[in-house]
Design a protein around this motif. Sequence first.
Motif, mmCIF file in Angstrom:
data_model
loop_
_atom_site.group_PDB
_atom_site.id
_atom_site.type_symbol
_atom_site.label_atom_id
_atom_site.label_comp_id
_atom_site.label_asym_id
_atom_site.label_seq_id
_atom_site.Cartn_x
_atom_site.Cartn_y
_atom_site.Cartn_z
ATOM 1 N N LYS A 171 27.781 -7.165 -0.272
ATOM 2 C CA LYS A 171 27.812 -5.856 -1.134
ATOM 3 C C LYS A 171 27.119 -4.495 -0.538
ATOM 4 O O LYS A 171 26.932 -3.535 -1.104
ATOM 5 C CB LYS A 171 27.592 -5.896 -2.510
ATOM 6 N N THR A 172 26.269 -4.683 0.662
ATOM 7 C CA THR A 172 25.777 -3.831 1.176
ATOM 8 C C THR A 172 26.370 -2.474 1.494
ATOM 9 O O THR A 172 25.883 -1.406 1.022
ATOM 10 C CB THR A 172 24.940 -4.272 2.434
ATOM 11 N N ALA A 173 27.318 -2.587 2.244
ATOM 12 C CA ALA A 173 28.296 -1.468 2.498
ATOM 13 C C ALA A 173 28.798 -0.676 1.085
ATOM 14 O O ALA A 173 28.785 0.733 1.148
ATOM 15 C CB ALA A 173 29.513 -1.799 3.281
ATOM 16 N N GLU A 174 29.213 -1.360 0.213
ATOM 17 C CA GLU A 174 29.518 -0.662 -1.060
ATOM 18 C C GLU A 174 28.367 0.105 -1.699
ATOM 19 O O GLU A 174 28.866 1.238 -2.085
ATOM 20 C CB GLU A 174 30.550 -1.538 -1.932
ATOM 21 N N HIS A 175 27.394 -0.363 -1.788
ATOM 22 C CA HIS A 175 26.252 -0.019 -2.535
ATOM 23 C C HIS A 175 25.682 1.038 -1.760
ATOM 24 O O HIS A 175 25.519 2.310 -2.333
ATOM 25 C CB HIS A 175 25.194 -1.049 -2.793
ATOM 26 N N VAL A 176 25.413 0.910 -0.592
ATOM 27 C CA VAL A 176 25.146 2.345 0.342
ATOM 28 C C VAL A 176 25.988 3.528 0.154
ATOM 29 O O VAL A 176 25.671 4.603 0.089
ATOM 30 C CB VAL A 176 24.780 2.009 1.639
ATOM 31 N N TRP A 177 27.371 2.988 0.452
ATOM 32 C CA TRP A 177 28.542 4.213 0.140
ATOM 33 C C TRP A 177 28.220 4.892 -1.000
ATOM 34 O O TRP A 177 28.518 6.131 -0.993
ATOM 35 C CB TRP A 177 29.881 3.617 0.447
ATOM 36 N N ALA A 178 27.834 4.399 -1.972
ATOM 37 C CA ALA A 178 27.830 4.699 -3.483
ATOM 38 C C ALA A 178 26.944 5.695 -3.493
ATOM 39 O O ALA A 178 26.680 6.606 -4.505
ATOM 40 C CB ALA A 178 28.075 3.868 -4.540
ATOM 41 N N GLY A 179 25.600 5.728 -2.746
ATOM 42 C CA GLY A 179 24.395 6.411 -2.963
ATOM 43 C C GLY A 179 23.005 5.742 -2.926
ATOM 44 O O GLY A 179 22.182 6.382 -3.555
ATOM 45 N N MET A 180 23.010 4.545 -2.614
ATOM 46 C CA MET A 180 21.929 3.498 -3.024
ATOM 47 C C MET A 180 20.980 3.741 -1.687
ATOM 48 O O MET A 180 21.040 2.516 -0.883
ATOM 49 C CB MET A 180 22.289 2.138 -3.511
ATOM 50 N N ALA A 181 20.217 4.700 -1.637
ATOM 51 C CA ALA A 181 19.255 4.766 -0.462
ATOM 52 C C ALA A 181 18.551 5.871 -0.704
ATOM 53 O O ALA A 181 18.590 6.867 -1.396
ATOM 54 C CB ALA A 181 20.325 5.092 0.758
ATOM 55 N N GLY A 182 17.075 5.856 -0.085
ATOM 56 C CA GLY A 182 16.041 6.966 -0.238
ATOM 57 C C GLY A 182 15.205 6.695 1.152
ATOM 58 O O GLY A 182 15.614 6.065 1.814
ATOM 59 N N VAL A 183 14.232 7.611 0.968
ATOM 60 C CA VAL A 183 13.292 8.044 2.290
ATOM 61 C C VAL A 183 11.997 7.377 1.828
ATOM 62 O O VAL A 183 11.559 7.928 0.898
ATOM 63 C CB VAL A 183 13.587 9.278 3.042
ATOM 64 N N ILE A 184 11.370 6.823 2.831
ATOM 65 C CA ILE A 184 9.829 6.600 2.600
ATOM 66 C C ILE A 184 9.037 7.429 3.733
ATOM 67 O O ILE A 184 9.402 7.515 5.153
ATOM 68 C CB ILE A 184 9.442 5.216 3.020
ATOM 69 N N ARG A 185 8.196 8.531 3.580
ATOM 70 C CA ARG A 185 7.522 9.054 4.152
ATOM 71 C C ARG A 185 5.916 8.757 4.303
ATOM 72 O O ARG A 185 5.268 8.869 3.032
ATOM 73 C CB ARG A 185 7.348 10.509 3.879
ATOM 74 N N ILE A 186 5.433 8.161 5.418
ATOM 75 C CA ILE A 186 4.213 7.629 5.756
ATOM 76 C C ILE A 186 3.268 8.761 6.485
ATOM 77 O O ILE A 186 3.739 8.849 7.441
ATOM 78 C CB ILE A 186 4.111 6.110 6.024
ATOM 79 N N SER A 187 1.960 8.945 6.219
ATOM 80 C CA SER A 187 1.273 9.747 6.840
ATOM 81 C C SER A 187 -0.115 8.852 7.269
ATOM 82 O O SER A 187 -0.104 7.658 6.511
ATOM 83 C CB SER A 187 0.654 10.814 6.067
ATOM 84 N N ASP A 188 -0.930 9.284 7.880
ATOM 85 C CA ASP A 188 -2.192 8.631 8.525
ATOM 86 C C ASP A 188 -3.254 9.623 9.166
ATOM 87 O O ASP A 188 -2.735 10.592 9.372
ATOM 88 C CB ASP A 188 -1.658 7.403 9.384
ATOM 89 N N ASN A 189 -4.049 9.177 9.544
ATOM 90 C CA ASN A 189 -5.159 9.908 10.176
ATOM 91 C C ASN A 189 -4.830 10.516 11.423
ATOM 92 O O ASN A 189 -5.256 11.636 11.911
ATOM 93 C CB ASN A 189 -6.417 9.429 10.108
ATOM 94 N N GLU A 190 -4.133 9.716 12.459
ATOM 95 C CA GLU A 190 -3.982 10.095 13.644
ATOM 96 C C GLU A 190 -2.629 11.335 13.411
ATOM 97 O O GLU A 190 -2.759 12.149 14.292
ATOM 98 C CB GLU A 190 -3.194 8.942 14.310
ATOM 99 N N GLU A 191 -1.718 11.186 12.720
ATOM 100 C CA GLU A 191 -0.762 12.072 12.554
ATOM 101 C C GLU A 191 -1.372 13.338 11.856
ATOM 102 O O GLU A 191 -1.086 14.522 12.420
ATOM 103 C CB GLU A 191 0.482 11.528 11.891
ATOM 104 N N ASP A 192 -2.280 13.433 10.950
ATOM 105 C CA ASP A 192 -2.864 14.503 10.373
ATOM 106 C C ASP A 192 -3.664 15.429 11.173
ATOM 107 O O ASP A 192 -3.581 16.438 11.112
ATOM 108 C CB ASP A 192 -3.997 13.983 9.176
#
Length: 483
Positions: free
Chosen positions: A158-179
Amino acid sequence: MTLLPTVSRRTLLAGLGGLALAAPALLRPRPAYAALTGRPFAQPALDAGRTEAGRRVFDLAVAAGRHQFLDGVETATTGINSAFLGPILSARAGDALRMNVANGLREPMTLHWHGLHLPAAADGGPHQEIAPGAVWSPEFDLRQKAGTFWFHGHQHRKTAEHVWAGMAGVIRISDNEEDALPLPRTHGEDDFTLVLQDRRFDPAGQMPYDANMHDRMAGMQGDVMLVNGLASPVLDADAPRLRLRILNGANGSFYRLHFADDRVFHQIASDGGLLGAPVAMRDTVLSPGERAEFLLDLADGATAQLRAEAFGAEAPVMGSAGIREVMTFRPKAARASAPALPARLAEIAPPPKATGETRSFMLSMSGMGMVGDFLINGRQYDHARIDFSVPLGAAETWIWENTTPMIHPIHIHDVQFRILDRNGRPPAPKEAGLKDTVLIGPGEKVTLRMRFDDYADPVHPYMYHCHILEHEDAGMMGQFTVV
Protein backbone atom coordinates in the motif's frame (compact mmCIF):
# COMPACT_ATOMS: atom_id res chain seq x y z
CA MET A 1 25.02 8.56 -16.58
CA THR A 2 22.94 9.77 -19.50
CA LEU A 3 19.32 10.76 -18.98
CA LEU A 4 17.99 8.36 -21.61
CA PRO A 5 20.50 5.50 -21.89
CA THR A 6 20.84 3.70 -25.21
CA VAL A 7 18.88 0.46 -25.51
CA SER A 8 19.05 -2.29 -28.08
CA ARG A 9 16.52 -2.55 -30.92
CA ARG A 10 15.24 -5.83 -29.46
CA THR A 11 14.66 -4.22 -26.06
CA LEU A 12 13.06 -1.20 -27.69
CA LEU A 13 10.57 -3.31 -29.66
CA ALA A 14 9.75 -5.46 -26.65
CA GLY A 15 9.16 -2.39 -24.53
CA LEU A 16 6.94 -0.74 -27.12
CA GLY A 17 4.95 -3.94 -27.44
CA GLY A 18 4.42 -4.06 -23.68
CA LEU A 19 3.26 -0.47 -23.54
CA ALA A 20 0.90 -1.05 -26.46
CA LEU A 21 -1.00 -3.49 -24.28
CA ALA A 22 -1.57 -0.68 -21.79
CA ALA A 23 -2.64 1.87 -24.43
CA PRO A 24 -6.44 1.57 -23.97
CA ALA A 25 -6.08 2.53 -20.31
CA LEU A 26 -4.01 5.58 -21.27
CA LEU A 27 -6.58 7.00 -23.68
CA ARG A 28 -8.99 8.28 -21.05
CA PRO A 29 -10.69 11.62 -21.79
CA ARG A 30 -9.07 14.52 -19.97
CA PRO A 31 -11.31 15.62 -17.08
CA ALA A 32 -12.65 19.17 -16.95
CA TYR A 33 -10.65 20.73 -14.13
CA ALA A 34 -8.43 23.77 -13.68
CA ALA A 35 -5.46 23.68 -11.31
CA LEU A 36 -5.12 26.67 -8.98
CA THR A 37 -1.83 27.96 -10.37
CA GLY A 38 0.16 31.01 -9.34
CA ARG A 39 -0.76 31.05 -5.65
CA PRO A 40 1.84 32.40 -3.19
CA PHE A 41 4.45 29.80 -2.30
CA ALA A 42 3.87 28.09 1.04
CA GLN A 43 5.69 25.30 2.79
CA PRO A 44 4.72 22.92 5.59
CA ALA A 45 4.97 24.13 9.16
CA LEU A 46 8.39 23.89 10.81
CA ASP A 47 8.02 21.68 13.89
CA ALA A 48 10.84 21.58 16.45
CA GLY A 49 8.93 19.16 18.68
CA ARG A 50 8.85 19.37 22.46
CA THR A 51 11.27 18.24 25.15
CA GLU A 52 10.27 15.46 27.49
CA ALA A 53 12.70 13.63 29.82
CA GLY A 54 15.69 14.63 27.69
CA ARG A 55 14.10 13.58 24.40
CA ARG A 56 12.86 15.67 21.50
CA VAL A 57 9.31 14.42 20.97
CA PHE A 58 7.29 14.79 17.79
CA ASP A 59 3.54 14.12 17.74
CA LEU A 60 2.37 13.03 14.29
CA ALA A 61 -1.33 12.43 13.64
CA VAL A 62 -2.14 10.70 10.35
CA ALA A 63 -5.72 11.30 9.22
CA ALA A 64 -7.97 11.85 6.24
CA GLY A 65 -8.27 15.44 5.05
CA ARG A 66 -9.45 17.68 2.23
CA HIS A 67 -7.20 19.98 0.21
CA GLN A 68 -7.90 22.48 -2.56
CA PHE A 69 -5.66 21.68 -5.53
CA LEU A 70 -8.26 22.71 -8.12
CA ASP A 71 -10.44 25.76 -8.56
CA GLY A 72 -13.54 25.38 -6.41
CA VAL A 73 -12.92 21.70 -5.55
CA GLU A 74 -12.08 20.06 -2.22
CA THR A 75 -10.10 16.88 -2.89
CA ALA A 76 -9.99 13.97 -0.44
CA THR A 77 -6.43 13.45 0.85
CA THR A 78 -4.37 12.02 3.68
CA GLY A 79 -2.20 14.31 5.79
CA ILE A 80 0.05 14.31 8.83
CA ASN A 81 -0.91 17.13 11.22
CA SER A 82 -2.50 18.84 8.20
CA ALA A 83 -4.85 18.08 5.31
CA PHE A 84 -2.11 17.10 2.84
CA LEU A 85 1.52 16.10 3.53
CA GLY A 86 3.17 16.56 6.91
CA PRO A 87 5.33 19.05 8.79
CA ILE A 88 9.03 19.78 8.43
CA LEU A 89 10.58 18.20 11.53
CA SER A 90 13.55 20.22 12.78
CA ALA A 91 16.19 18.46 14.88
CA ARG A 92 19.93 18.42 15.53
CA ALA A 93 22.48 15.66 15.12
CA GLY A 94 22.81 13.78 18.39
CA ASP A 95 19.24 14.44 19.54
CA ALA A 96 17.42 11.63 21.31
CA LEU A 97 14.05 11.36 19.56
CA ARG A 98 10.64 9.88 20.17
CA MET A 99 8.11 9.82 17.34
CA ASN A 100 4.50 9.44 18.47
CA VAL A 101 2.67 8.32 15.32
CA ALA A 102 -1.11 8.14 15.73
CA ASN A 103 -3.03 6.24 13.04
CA GLY A 104 -6.32 8.04 12.46
CA LEU A 105 -7.12 6.04 9.32
CA ARG A 106 -9.47 3.09 8.98
CA GLU A 107 -6.68 0.80 7.83
CA PRO A 108 -3.19 -0.22 8.96
CA MET A 109 -0.23 1.97 7.99
CA THR A 110 3.45 2.51 8.68
CA LEU A 111 5.72 5.57 8.67
CA HIS A 112 9.32 5.11 7.50
CA TRP A 113 12.15 7.52 8.38
CA HIS A 114 13.82 7.61 4.95
CA GLY A 115 17.59 8.07 5.08
CA LEU A 116 18.01 7.79 8.85
CA HIS A 117 20.45 5.39 10.53
CA LEU A 118 18.43 3.79 13.33
CA PRO A 119 17.44 0.44 14.88
CA ALA A 120 15.50 -1.86 12.56
CA ALA A 121 12.56 -2.02 14.97
CA ALA A 122 12.22 1.78 14.71
CA ASP A 123 12.68 1.97 10.93
CA GLY A 124 8.99 2.19 10.06
CA GLY A 125 9.13 -0.31 7.23
CA PRO A 126 6.39 -2.82 6.43
CA HIS A 127 7.08 -4.82 9.62
CA GLN A 128 6.24 -1.90 11.95
CA GLU A 129 2.53 -1.85 11.15
CA ILE A 130 0.30 0.56 13.12
CA ALA A 131 -3.30 -0.58 13.59
CA PRO A 132 -6.20 1.86 13.16
CA GLY A 133 -6.54 3.95 16.31
CA ALA A 134 -3.12 2.88 17.64
CA VAL A 135 -0.05 5.00 18.45
CA TRP A 136 3.48 3.82 17.61
CA SER A 137 6.27 5.53 19.58
CA PRO A 138 9.76 4.49 18.40
CA GLU A 139 12.75 6.02 20.17
CA PHE A 140 16.20 6.45 18.62
CA ASP A 141 19.19 8.78 18.52
CA LEU A 142 19.94 10.95 15.49
CA ARG A 143 23.24 9.61 14.15
CA GLN A 144 23.25 11.82 11.04
CA LYS A 145 25.15 14.67 9.53
CA ALA A 146 23.19 17.82 8.74
CA GLY A 147 20.88 17.27 5.80
CA THR A 148 17.39 16.95 4.39
CA PHE A 149 15.64 13.62 5.00
CA TRP A 150 12.00 12.58 4.87
CA PHE A 151 9.30 10.25 6.16
CA HIS A 152 6.52 8.50 4.29
CA GLY A 153 4.09 5.62 4.37
CA HIS A 154 5.61 2.16 3.78
CA GLN A 155 2.69 -0.23 4.33
CA HIS A 156 3.14 -3.60 2.62
CA ARG A 157 1.52 -3.41 -0.86
CA LYS A 158 0.00 0.00 0.00
CA THR A 159 3.04 2.31 -0.09
CA ALA A 160 2.15 3.83 -3.46
CA GLU A 161 -1.48 4.47 -2.52
CA HIS A 162 -0.61 6.03 0.84
CA VAL A 163 2.07 8.36 -0.54
CA TRP A 164 -0.20 9.34 -3.46
CA ALA A 165 -2.83 10.44 -0.92
CA GLY A 166 -0.30 12.65 0.91
CA MET A 167 1.39 10.54 3.59
CA ALA A 168 4.84 12.18 3.55
CA GLY A 169 6.88 14.88 5.29
CA VAL A 170 10.41 16.26 5.60
CA ILE A 171 13.08 16.02 8.31
CA ARG A 172 15.59 18.87 8.50
CA ILE A 173 18.73 18.09 10.55
CA SER A 174 21.40 20.62 11.56
CA ASP A 175 24.85 20.19 13.11
CA ASN A 176 27.88 22.23 14.14
CA GLU A 177 29.75 21.68 10.86
CA GLU A 178 26.89 23.08 8.80
CA ASP A 179 26.25 25.91 11.31
CA ALA A 180 29.79 27.23 10.74
CA LEU A 181 29.29 27.73 6.98
CA PRO A 182 28.09 31.01 5.40
CA LEU A 183 24.94 29.42 3.99
CA PRO A 184 21.29 30.54 3.97
CA ARG A 185 19.46 28.77 6.79
CA THR A 186 16.58 30.97 7.97
CA HIS A 187 13.41 29.02 7.30
CA GLY A 188 10.94 31.04 5.25
CA GLU A 189 13.37 33.87 4.51
CA ASP A 190 16.28 32.45 2.54
CA ASP A 191 15.88 28.69 3.20
CA PHE A 192 12.92 26.91 1.59
CA THR A 193 11.71 23.31 1.39
CA LEU A 194 10.12 22.07 -1.86
CA VAL A 195 8.31 18.71 -1.97
CA LEU A 196 7.89 17.98 -5.70
CA GLN A 197 5.07 15.66 -6.78
CA ASP A 198 2.53 15.37 -9.56
CA ARG A 199 -1.08 14.23 -9.44
CA ARG A 200 -3.95 13.57 -11.81
CA PHE A 201 -7.59 14.16 -11.07
CA ASP A 202 -10.86 12.59 -12.15
CA PRO A 203 -13.83 14.60 -13.51
CA ALA A 204 -15.02 15.20 -9.93
CA GLY A 205 -11.67 16.72 -8.98
CA GLN A 206 -10.61 13.77 -6.86
CA MET A 207 -7.31 11.88 -7.10
CA PRO A 208 -8.16 8.24 -6.33
CA TYR A 209 -5.34 5.77 -6.59
CA ASP A 210 -6.50 3.86 -9.67
CA ALA A 211 -3.29 2.56 -11.19
CA ASN A 212 -3.68 1.05 -14.66
CA MET A 213 -1.27 -1.30 -16.41
CA HIS A 214 0.94 1.53 -17.62
CA ASP A 215 1.06 3.04 -14.11
CA ARG A 216 2.15 -0.28 -12.65
CA MET A 217 4.86 -0.64 -15.30
CA ALA A 218 6.18 2.93 -15.51
CA GLY A 219 5.18 4.35 -12.13
CA MET A 220 2.12 6.45 -11.32
CA GLN A 221 2.34 9.93 -12.84
CA GLY A 222 0.04 12.94 -13.00
CA ASP A 223 -0.32 15.96 -15.27
CA VAL A 224 -0.60 18.58 -12.50
CA MET A 225 2.80 19.56 -11.07
CA LEU A 226 2.76 20.33 -7.34
CA VAL A 227 5.16 22.01 -4.93
CA ASN A 228 4.07 21.37 -1.33
CA GLY A 229 0.58 20.67 -2.67
CA LEU A 230 0.44 23.91 -4.73
CA ALA A 231 0.39 24.10 -8.52
CA SER A 232 3.09 26.41 -9.94
CA PRO A 233 3.37 28.72 -6.89
CA VAL A 234 5.14 32.09 -6.84
CA LEU A 235 7.75 33.14 -4.27
CA ASP A 236 8.55 36.84 -3.83
CA ALA A 237 12.07 36.76 -2.43
CA ASP A 238 13.95 39.37 -0.39
CA ALA A 239 17.27 37.55 -0.14
CA PRO A 240 19.84 37.69 -2.97
CA ARG A 241 20.59 33.96 -2.56
CA LEU A 242 18.14 31.20 -1.70
CA ARG A 243 18.72 27.72 -0.37
CA LEU A 244 16.31 25.21 -1.88
CA ARG A 245 15.90 21.86 -0.13
CA ILE A 246 14.21 19.76 -2.81
CA LEU A 247 12.62 16.34 -2.31
CA ASN A 248 11.29 14.28 -5.19
CA GLY A 249 8.31 12.86 -3.32
CA ALA A 250 6.58 11.53 -6.44
CA ASN A 251 5.41 7.94 -6.85
CA GLY A 252 7.00 7.34 -10.24
CA SER A 253 8.07 10.65 -11.83
CA PHE A 254 11.67 11.63 -12.44
CA TYR A 255 12.37 15.35 -12.82
CA ARG A 256 15.12 17.02 -14.83
CA LEU A 257 15.24 20.37 -13.05
CA HIS A 258 16.41 23.50 -14.85
CA PHE A 259 15.54 27.18 -15.18
CA ALA A 260 13.80 28.73 -18.16
CA ASP A 261 16.70 31.16 -18.74
CA ASP A 262 19.27 28.33 -18.45
CA ARG A 263 20.90 30.00 -15.47
CA VAL A 264 23.58 28.31 -13.40
CA PHE A 265 22.74 27.12 -9.89
CA HIS A 266 24.82 25.17 -7.37
CA GLN A 267 24.19 21.89 -5.58
CA ILE A 268 25.53 21.86 -2.03
CA ALA A 269 24.08 18.63 -0.59
CA SER A 270 22.78 15.22 -1.64
CA ASP A 271 20.67 12.63 0.22
CA GLY A 272 22.87 12.27 3.28
CA GLY A 273 24.19 15.80 3.72
CA LEU A 274 26.66 18.36 2.44
CA LEU A 275 28.95 17.74 -0.51
CA GLY A 276 32.66 18.50 -0.29
CA ALA A 277 32.26 21.63 -2.42
CA PRO A 278 29.48 23.38 -4.38
CA VAL A 279 28.77 21.86 -7.81
CA ALA A 280 27.75 24.28 -10.58
CA MET A 281 25.08 23.03 -12.99
CA ARG A 282 22.39 24.13 -15.41
CA ASP A 283 20.23 21.06 -14.93
CA THR A 284 20.05 17.97 -12.77
CA VAL A 285 17.87 14.85 -12.43
CA LEU A 286 16.15 13.87 -9.19
CA SER A 287 14.53 10.44 -9.06
CA PRO A 288 11.76 9.40 -6.65
CA GLY A 289 13.07 9.39 -3.09
CA GLU A 290 16.15 11.53 -3.75
CA ARG A 291 16.84 14.86 -2.06
CA ALA A 292 19.29 17.61 -2.92
CA GLU A 293 20.01 21.12 -1.69
CA PHE A 294 20.73 23.96 -4.10
CA LEU A 295 21.78 27.61 -3.99
CA LEU A 296 19.94 29.95 -6.34
CA ASP A 297 21.32 33.46 -6.91
CA LEU A 298 18.76 36.19 -7.53
CA ALA A 299 21.04 39.23 -7.17
CA ASP A 300 20.49 40.23 -10.80
CA GLY A 301 16.85 40.98 -10.03
CA ALA A 302 15.56 38.78 -12.87
CA THR A 303 12.65 36.40 -12.33
CA ALA A 304 13.72 32.75 -12.22
CA GLN A 305 11.29 30.15 -13.55
CA LEU A 306 12.03 26.63 -12.30
CA ARG A 307 10.97 23.92 -14.74
CA ALA A 308 11.00 20.14 -14.75
CA GLU A 309 11.18 17.75 -17.65
CA ALA A 310 9.10 14.90 -16.25
CA PHE A 311 9.52 11.28 -17.26
CA GLY A 312 8.72 7.83 -15.96
CA ALA A 313 10.63 4.59 -15.67
CA GLU A 314 10.07 3.82 -19.36
CA ALA A 315 11.87 7.02 -20.49
CA PRO A 316 14.66 5.14 -22.33
CA VAL A 317 11.97 3.72 -24.64
CA MET A 318 9.18 6.29 -24.64
CA GLY A 319 10.92 9.60 -23.83
CA SER A 320 9.66 12.29 -21.46
CA ALA A 321 6.16 13.47 -20.59
CA GLY A 322 7.12 17.08 -21.39
CA ILE A 323 8.14 20.23 -19.54
CA ARG A 324 6.23 21.33 -16.45
CA GLU A 325 6.32 24.76 -14.81
CA VAL A 326 7.40 24.05 -11.22
CA MET A 327 7.47 27.48 -9.55
CA THR A 328 8.47 31.11 -10.03
CA PHE A 329 11.01 33.06 -7.98
CA ARG A 330 10.53 36.85 -8.13
CA PRO A 331 13.26 38.91 -6.47
CA LYS A 332 11.92 42.09 -4.90
CA ALA A 333 15.05 44.06 -5.84
CA ALA A 334 18.31 43.72 -7.73
CA ARG A 335 21.52 43.58 -5.69
CA ALA A 336 25.10 44.36 -6.59
CA SER A 337 25.98 40.70 -6.09
CA ALA A 338 25.26 37.71 -3.92
CA PRO A 339 27.80 36.76 -1.23
CA ALA A 340 30.72 34.63 -2.35
CA LEU A 341 30.12 30.89 -2.27
CA PRO A 342 32.20 28.92 0.23
CA ALA A 343 34.93 27.03 -1.61
CA ARG A 344 34.61 24.05 0.75
CA LEU A 345 31.52 22.71 2.46
CA ALA A 346 32.20 19.52 4.40
CA GLU A 347 34.95 17.02 4.96
CA ILE A 348 33.83 13.90 3.11
CA ALA A 349 35.73 10.88 4.37
CA PRO A 350 36.78 8.35 1.73
CA PRO A 351 34.54 5.29 1.33
CA PRO A 352 35.18 2.77 4.09
CA LYS A 353 37.68 0.01 3.36
CA ALA A 354 35.88 -3.22 2.50
CA THR A 355 35.83 -5.64 5.43
CA GLY A 356 32.78 -7.72 4.52
CA GLU A 357 31.15 -9.49 1.63
CA THR A 358 30.66 -8.36 -1.94
CA ARG A 359 27.03 -8.92 -2.92
CA SER A 360 25.48 -8.79 -6.38
CA PHE A 361 21.95 -7.61 -7.12
CA MET A 362 20.35 -8.01 -10.54
CA LEU A 363 17.24 -6.00 -11.47
CA SER A 364 15.11 -7.92 -13.94
CA MET A 365 11.57 -8.55 -15.13
CA SER A 366 9.75 -11.76 -15.85
CA GLY A 367 7.70 -12.11 -19.01
CA MET A 368 8.41 -10.15 -22.18
CA GLY A 369 9.59 -6.57 -22.47
CA MET A 370 7.86 -4.25 -20.02
CA VAL A 371 5.05 -6.63 -19.13
CA GLY A 372 5.85 -8.89 -16.21
CA ASP A 373 6.93 -9.01 -12.59
CA PHE A 374 9.69 -6.84 -11.12
CA LEU A 375 12.47 -8.92 -9.60
CA ILE A 376 15.71 -8.59 -7.64
CA ASN A 377 18.01 -11.56 -8.16
CA GLY A 378 15.16 -13.41 -9.83
CA ARG A 379 12.79 -13.18 -6.88
CA GLN A 380 9.86 -11.06 -5.80
CA TYR A 381 9.58 -9.75 -2.27
CA ASP A 382 8.36 -12.24 0.31
CA HIS A 383 7.27 -10.63 3.59
CA ALA A 384 8.30 -13.75 5.53
CA ARG A 385 11.70 -14.26 3.86
CA ILE A 386 14.98 -12.72 5.06
CA ASP A 387 17.19 -12.58 1.98
CA PHE A 388 20.51 -12.42 3.86
CA SER A 389 22.20 -11.21 7.06
CA VAL A 390 25.05 -8.72 7.41
CA PRO A 391 27.54 -8.93 10.30
CA LEU A 392 27.50 -5.90 12.57
CA GLY A 393 30.42 -3.59 11.79
CA ALA A 394 31.02 -4.95 8.29
CA ALA A 395 31.74 -2.61 5.38
CA GLU A 396 30.22 -4.36 2.38
CA THR A 397 30.34 -3.82 -1.38
CA TRP A 398 27.01 -4.08 -3.19
CA ILE A 399 27.02 -4.29 -7.00
CA TRP A 400 23.73 -3.46 -8.72
CA GLU A 401 23.11 -4.38 -12.35
CA ASN A 402 20.01 -3.29 -14.26
CA THR A 403 19.01 -5.73 -17.00
CA THR A 404 15.59 -4.15 -17.61
CA PRO A 405 14.74 -1.52 -20.26
CA MET A 406 13.65 0.83 -17.45
CA ILE A 407 15.37 3.17 -15.01
CA HIS A 408 15.18 2.28 -11.32
CA PRO A 409 16.03 4.37 -8.23
CA ILE A 410 17.31 1.95 -5.59
CA HIS A 411 16.94 2.84 -1.90
CA ILE A 412 18.66 1.01 0.96
CA HIS A 413 17.34 1.42 4.49
CA ASP A 414 19.55 2.15 7.54
CA VAL A 415 22.70 3.33 5.77
CA GLN A 416 24.14 6.22 3.83
CA PHE A 417 26.31 4.61 1.15
CA ARG A 418 29.02 5.83 -1.20
CA ILE A 419 28.95 5.29 -4.96
CA LEU A 420 32.29 3.76 -5.99
CA ASP A 421 31.66 3.65 -9.73
CA ARG A 422 29.16 3.55 -12.59
CA ASN A 423 30.21 1.02 -15.22
CA GLY A 424 33.76 1.39 -13.94
CA ARG A 425 33.77 5.20 -13.98
CA PRO A 426 33.92 7.38 -10.85
CA PRO A 427 30.67 9.04 -9.75
CA ALA A 428 29.90 12.58 -10.88
CA PRO A 429 30.71 15.29 -8.30
CA LYS A 430 27.03 15.67 -7.35
CA GLU A 431 26.97 11.93 -6.44
CA ALA A 432 30.31 11.88 -4.61
CA GLY A 433 28.79 12.43 -1.16
CA LEU A 434 26.49 10.43 1.09
CA LYS A 435 23.56 8.75 -0.67
CA ASP A 436 20.67 6.47 0.25
CA THR A 437 18.95 6.37 -3.16
CA VAL A 438 20.74 5.81 -6.46
CA LEU A 439 19.39 5.96 -10.01
CA ILE A 440 20.41 2.99 -12.19
CA GLY A 441 19.77 3.10 -15.94
CA PRO A 442 19.30 0.16 -18.35
CA GLY A 443 22.53 -1.75 -18.80
CA GLU A 444 24.26 0.07 -15.95
CA LYS A 445 26.29 -1.57 -13.23
CA VAL A 446 26.73 0.57 -10.11
CA THR A 447 29.01 -0.34 -7.21
CA LEU A 448 28.21 0.87 -3.68
CA ARG A 449 30.10 0.68 -0.38
CA MET A 450 28.44 0.96 3.03
CA ARG A 451 29.18 0.15 6.67
CA PHE A 452 26.62 -1.42 9.02
CA ASP A 453 27.35 0.03 12.44
CA ASP A 454 25.65 0.44 15.81
CA TYR A 455 22.50 -1.64 15.49
CA ALA A 456 22.04 -5.42 15.34
CA ASP A 457 18.72 -7.25 15.41
CA PRO A 458 18.30 -10.86 14.25
CA VAL A 459 14.50 -10.52 14.02
CA HIS A 460 13.61 -7.14 12.54
CA PRO A 461 14.84 -6.54 8.97
CA TYR A 462 15.75 -3.51 6.90
CA MET A 463 14.56 -3.16 3.31
CA TYR A 464 16.17 -2.50 -0.07
CA HIS A 465 13.93 -1.69 -3.01
CA CYS A 466 13.13 0.32 -6.10
CA HIS A 467 11.68 3.68 -5.06
CA ILE A 468 9.23 3.77 -7.92
CA LEU A 469 6.49 2.95 -5.45
CA GLU A 470 4.48 0.86 -7.90
CA HIS A 471 7.58 -1.30 -8.49
CA GLU A 472 8.14 -1.65 -4.75
CA ASP A 473 4.53 -2.71 -4.17
CA ALA A 474 4.83 -5.17 -7.08
CA GLY A 475 7.72 -6.95 -5.37
CA MET A 476 10.96 -5.20 -6.44
CA MET A 477 12.15 -5.32 -2.84
CA GLY A 478 14.16 -7.47 -0.48
CA GLN A 479 15.09 -7.47 3.19
CA PHE A 480 18.12 -8.16 5.32
CA THR A 481 19.06 -8.26 8.98
CA VAL A 482 22.18 -7.00 10.74
CA VAL A 483 23.46 -9.53 13.28
